[in-house]
Design a protein around this motif. Structure first.
Motif, mmCIF file in Angstrom:
data_model
loop_
_atom_site.group_PDB
_atom_site.id
_atom_site.type_symbol
_atom_site.label_atom_id
_atom_site.label_comp_id
_atom_site.label_asym_id
_atom_site.label_seq_id
_atom_site.Cartn_x
_atom_site.Cartn_y
_atom_site.Cartn_z
ATOM 1 N N UNK A 139 -16.659 26.590 -85.209
ATOM 2 C CA UNK A 139 -15.936 26.935 -86.429
ATOM 3 C C UNK A 139 -14.823 27.947 -86.173
ATOM 4 N N UNK A 140 -14.830 28.580 -84.991
ATOM 5 C CA UNK A 140 -13.782 29.543 -84.653
ATOM 6 C C UNK A 140 -12.768 28.971 -83.678
ATOM 7 N N UNK A 141 -13.048 27.810 -83.118
ATOM 8 C CA UNK A 141 -12.225 27.267 -82.036
ATOM 9 C C UNK A 141 -10.784 27.000 -82.471
ATOM 10 N N UNK A 142 -10.600 26.369 -83.618
ATOM 11 C CA UNK A 142 -9.243 26.032 -84.059
ATOM 12 C C UNK A 142 -8.413 27.287 -84.316
ATOM 13 N N UNK A 143 -9.018 28.291 -84.926
ATOM 14 C CA UNK A 143 -8.288 29.531 -85.206
ATOM 15 C C UNK A 143 -7.823 30.186 -83.909
ATOM 16 N N UNK A 144 -8.712 30.257 -82.932
ATOM 17 C CA UNK A 144 -8.351 30.882 -81.658
ATOM 18 C C UNK A 144 -7.291 30.065 -80.928
#
Length: 259
Positions: A139-144
């Motif tokens: 769930x954090x991959x795209x933001x990073x």
């Protein structure tokens, strides 16, 4: 939950104990919980509490067998845990800049935190001369991927990979041998980080020192082989070996500072 369980844990850990107990209670009522990344101490707490409840089970995974930080899935005892998605991804970081090879674990971690990302969403960080692989929550991959464009003034490019593409790097320790009067926490910490005894007593008393990921406020607690010690703002080290006693009665110990 019974307040008596608090006696087994540091006061700073009570809030996490409450959260873990809530996850377990929900799992006993057929709800599945996938946690953020847990450090080894948190994993121990959750596992300890689950062992008290025969109707609940746990699965933990950090992307590779020796992972330090792992996500957990907590569910009812009848659940097929192998079919549950752990939600792990790899964020691959690369750069054509020659300075890229000098970046450290701390540089990468600092860049992540500067984006406002919670540490709980990031697992182990694997640094190599060729690049860096972060284990991250899906769930954090795209933001990073969208926002991580610079690490310590070095411009970088990122790519999201499946967890089976992770290239794990071995833990690098800078070994040093010390001669200490005793294995007291404050004495060893002051020697490792080259600080006066007075300067380490303050952060230890403030709960900013951890032994095996547990806050330790007693400066006289003795360390032993295998202990991992961290001091906020200075790094961490492992007690590799207690080699013996010198003719002057001092103790020789081998320390490994995490690179």
């Amino acid at each position: 939950m019974a307040k008596g369980i608090y006696g087994h844990f540091h006061p700073d850990e009570h809030a996490f104990v409450d959260r873990a107990q809530e996850w377990i209670e929900n799992a006993s009522h057929h709800k599945v919980k996938r946690t953020d990344f847990l450090d080894p101490r948190q994993s121990f707490i959750v596992s300890t509490l689950i062992n008290r409840n025969p109707d609940v089970q746990i699965r933990m995974d950090g992307g590779f067998p020796d992972a330090e930080r792992r996500r957990a899935i907590i569910g009812p005892d009848y659940l097929d845990m192998t079919s549950e998605d752990m939600g792990l991804r790899v964020l691959s970081v690369e750069s054509g800049d020659s300075k890229f090879q000098t970046l450290t674990h701390g540089d990468y971690m600092g860049a992540i935190l500067a984006l406002g990302m919670k540490r709980d969403k990031v697992g182990d960080i694997h640094v190599s001369p060729e690049g860096c692989h972060f284990v991250v929550a899906e769930e954090a991959a795209d933001y990073l991927h969208l926002h991580l464009s610079q690490v310590h003034r070095v411009h970088v490019a990122t790519e999201i990979l499946p967890i089976d593409k992770l290239i794990a790097s071995p833990v690098r320790l800078e070994e040093m041998t010390l001669s200490v009067a005793s294995l007291r926490l404050d004495g060893v910490v002051s020697d490792v980080f080259r600080l006066s005894r007075a300067k380490v007593l303050v952060p230890i008393g403030a709960g900013k020192c951890k032994v095996n990921w547990k806050p330790e406020e007693n400066p006289s607690v003795p360390l032993k082989e295998g202990d991992v010690v961290s001091l906020q703002g200075f790094g961490r080290f492992r007690v590799l070996e207690v080699e013996g006693t010198t003719k002057k009665g001092r103790m020789r110990i081998k320390i490994g500072k995490y690179a």
